[in-house]
Design an enzyme around this catalytic site. Structure first.
Site, mmCIF file in Angstrom:
data_model
loop_
_atom_site.group_PDB
_atom_site.id
_atom_site.type_symbol
_atom_site.label_atom_id
_atom_site.label_comp_id
_atom_site.label_asym_id
_atom_site.label_seq_id
_atom_site.Cartn_x
_atom_site.Cartn_y
_atom_site.Cartn_z
ATOM 1 N N ASP A 1 0.789 -1.089 0.062
ATOM 2 C CA ASP A 1 0.014 0.333 0.118
ATOM 3 C C ASP A 1 0.764 1.204 0.202
ATOM 4 O O ASP A 1 0.531 2.183 -0.473
ATOM 5 C CB ASP A 1 -0.874 -0.086 1.238
ATOM 6 C CG ASP A 1 -2.261 -1.090 0.952
ATOM 7 O OD1 ASP A 1 -2.240 -1.663 -0.187
ATOM 8 O OD2 ASP A 1 -2.853 -1.534 1.888
ATOM 9 N N ASN B 1 -5.206 8.509 1.594
ATOM 10 C CA ASN B 1 -5.598 7.867 2.894
ATOM 11 C C ASN B 1 -6.020 9.037 4.156
ATOM 12 O O ASN B 1 -7.068 8.812 4.649
ATOM 13 C CB ASN B 1 -4.518 7.244 3.669
ATOM 14 C CG ASN B 1 -4.413 5.617 3.266
ATOM 15 O OD1 ASN B 1 -5.090 5.203 2.411
ATOM 16 N ND2 ASN B 1 -3.514 4.935 3.876
ATOM 17 N N GLU B 2 -5.204 9.923 4.398
ATOM 18 C CA GLU B 2 -5.247 10.734 5.603
ATOM 19 C C GLU B 2 -4.424 11.865 5.919
ATOM 20 O O GLU B 2 -3.304 11.989 5.119
ATOM 21 C CB GLU B 2 -5.192 9.804 6.911
ATOM 22 C CG GLU B 2 -3.401 9.420 7.304
ATOM 23 C CD GLU B 2 -3.238 8.092 7.517
ATOM 24 O OE1 GLU B 2 -4.262 7.300 7.754
ATOM 25 O OE2 GLU B 2 -2.099 7.517 7.471
ATOM 26 N N ARG C 1 -8.127 20.003 22.709
ATOM 27 C CA ARG C 1 -6.746 19.993 23.394
ATOM 28 C C ARG C 1 -6.336 18.728 23.462
ATOM 29 O O ARG C 1 -6.871 17.804 24.006
ATOM 30 C CB ARG C 1 -6.900 20.342 24.812
ATOM 31 C CG ARG C 1 -7.205 22.017 24.820
ATOM 32 C CD ARG C 1 -7.636 22.596 26.267
ATOM 33 N NE ARG C 1 -7.366 23.980 26.612
ATOM 34 C CZ ARG C 1 -8.814 24.598 26.389
ATOM 35 N NH1 ARG C 1 -9.724 24.083 26.071
ATOM 36 N NH2 ARG C 1 -8.732 25.864 26.287
ATOM 37 N N ASP D 1 -2.947 15.898 21.492
ATOM 38 C CA ASP D 1 -1.869 15.516 20.876
ATOM 39 C C ASP D 1 -1.996 16.245 19.271
ATOM 40 O O ASP D 1 -1.143 16.325 18.775
ATOM 41 C CB ASP D 1 -1.391 14.018 20.540
ATOM 42 C CG ASP D 1 -0.689 13.774 21.983
ATOM 43 O OD1 ASP D 1 -0.492 14.453 22.952
ATOM 44 O OD2 ASP D 1 -0.473 12.496 22.149
ATOM 45 N N THR E 1 -9.098 2.420 7.322
ATOM 46 C CA THR E 1 -8.676 1.262 7.904
ATOM 47 C C THR E 1 -7.274 1.420 8.333
ATOM 48 O O THR E 1 -6.733 0.352 9.002
ATOM 49 C CB THR E 1 -8.508 -0.075 6.845
ATOM 50 O OG1 THR E 1 -8.157 0.488 5.786
ATOM 51 C CG2 THR E 1 -10.008 -0.227 6.347
ATOM 52 N N ALA E 2 -6.387 2.442 8.128
ATOM 53 C CA ALA E 2 -5.468 2.568 8.594
ATOM 54 C C ALA E 2 -5.129 3.290 9.781
ATOM 55 O O ALA E 2 -5.432 2.714 10.946
ATOM 56 C CB ALA E 2 -4.470 3.460 7.395
ATOM 57 N N TYR E 3 -4.385 4.527 10.060
ATOM 58 C CA TYR E 3 -4.181 5.038 11.187
ATOM 59 C C TYR E 3 -5.470 5.397 12.190
ATOM 60 O O TYR E 3 -5.515 5.255 13.186
ATOM 61 C CB TYR E 3 -3.441 6.404 11.046
ATOM 62 C CG TYR E 3 -2.621 7.196 12.364
ATOM 63 C CD1 TYR E 3 -2.984 6.616 13.628
ATOM 64 C CD2 TYR E 3 -2.254 8.274 12.100
ATOM 65 C CE1 TYR E 3 -2.306 7.164 14.406
ATOM 66 C CE2 TYR E 3 -1.710 9.135 13.283
ATOM 67 C CZ TYR E 3 -1.743 8.699 14.600
ATOM 68 O OH TYR E 3 -1.360 9.197 15.542
ATOM 69 N N ASN E 4 -6.508 5.747 11.255
ATOM 70 C CA ASN E 4 -7.757 6.089 11.966
ATOM 71 C C ASN E 4 -8.276 4.690 12.878
ATOM 72 O O ASN E 4 -8.819 4.970 13.704
ATOM 73 C CB ASN E 4 -8.915 6.323 10.789
ATOM 74 C CG ASN E 4 -10.287 6.452 11.225
ATOM 75 O OD1 ASN E 4 -10.512 7.241 11.939
ATOM 76 N ND2 ASN E 4 -11.137 5.457 10.907
#
Length: 275
Positions: free
Chosen positions: A53, A129-130, A155, A157, A168-171
């Site tokens: 990917d 993706n993001e 408030r 990170d 389907t990735a970091y999310n």
């Protein structure tokens, strides 16, 4: 009409792994002397990405200014990927499908990113993706504006905005929902938000329809880290960052071997049930 006008222009993009190079060599050999195809990385009709990917993300950004004219197809040389329809042992099937290709495609929405800096500069980008915005040194404080309505003061990170294919990735690792890629929507997910008796955020992902836009307005000066897919940049004094569904989309070659999204989700996260 000359040869190159008649033939389908094919770009083959591969990572440096041995198996990827083997697949690329086989594809080159198959198309090199076929009059219906012309191998060229310039203005291709079809881009074949070989690797994973991450390789397809790189191919997308390589041709993101030609999205109206190009279709993508992925060959995975590792584990199953969300953007790949073929494994390395299915190259003959891919070649046969492309020889019988009738131009059909499957389209997925992508993310439009607009970054405005304090000095007036505007940076525009696209993500498959993001995209994230973070403040590494200190807690990030920012207003989240949805469709011109101040939704919350965040408030924590950072904040992630993903496309359906990026869900389907970091999310997902942040607890966000998995969206089918044909749904034209964005997903906003908080990254380690502060929630106590003084500060409050929603604390869950929000699904934003196509017609709406998201604005992240930082409330403190400083350096912000912004990621766009697999690329990261640092900007000082970001005035705002806007997210919306781009007017363009990514198009994949639709073939009989196209793997359904839910099959990919099952293979990646669940696997075959035990009997």
């Amino acid at each position: 009409m000359n040869f190159t006008d008649r033939a389908t222009r094919v770009a083959i993009i591969a990572n440096g792994k041995y198996q990827s190079k083997r697949v690329a060599s086989k594809l080159f050999a198959a198309f090199k002397h076929d009059p219906d195809f012309y191998l060229s990385k310039k203005d291709p009709d079809i881009v074949i990405s070989i690797g994973g990917d991450g390789m397809l993300l790189s191919a997308f950004h390589m041709y993101e200014k030609q999205l109206d004219k190009v279709r993508f197809v992925g060959v995975h040389t590792g584990h199953l990927g969300f953007y790949t329809d073929y494994r390395d042992f299915e190259v003959d099937t891919l070649i046969n499908n492309l020889k019988n290709d009738e131009g059909e495609q499957i389209s997925y929405p992508i993310l439009k990113v607009t970054i405005t800096l304090e000095d007036g500069r505007v940076i525009r980008a696209r993500a498959l993706n993001e995209s994230t915005i973070k403040r590494i040194e200190k807690t990030m404080v920012a207003d989240v504006v949805i469709n011109q309505v101040v939704f919350e003061r965040f408030r924590g990170d950072g904040i992630l905005v993903s496309t359906p294919t990026g869900s389907t990735a970091y999310n997902k690792s942040l607890g966000g929902a998995v969206l089918h890629p044909t749904i034209e929507a964005l997903q906003l997910t908080e990254i380690s938000s502060l929630n106590n008796r003084v500060y409050r955020t929603l604390g869950s992902s929000v699904i934003i329809p196509k017609k709406d836009a998201i604005e992240i307005v930082p409330k403190r000066v400083g350096v912000y880290t912004i990621s766009i897919d697999n690329k990261t940049v640092h900007y000082k004094n970001v005035t705002k960052i806007e997210y919306s569904i781009d007017e363009k989309s990514i198009n994949f070659v639709s073939t009989p071997s196209h793997t359904s999204f839910w099959e990919r989700v099952n293979d990646a996260f669940i696997g075959e049930p035990e009997h």
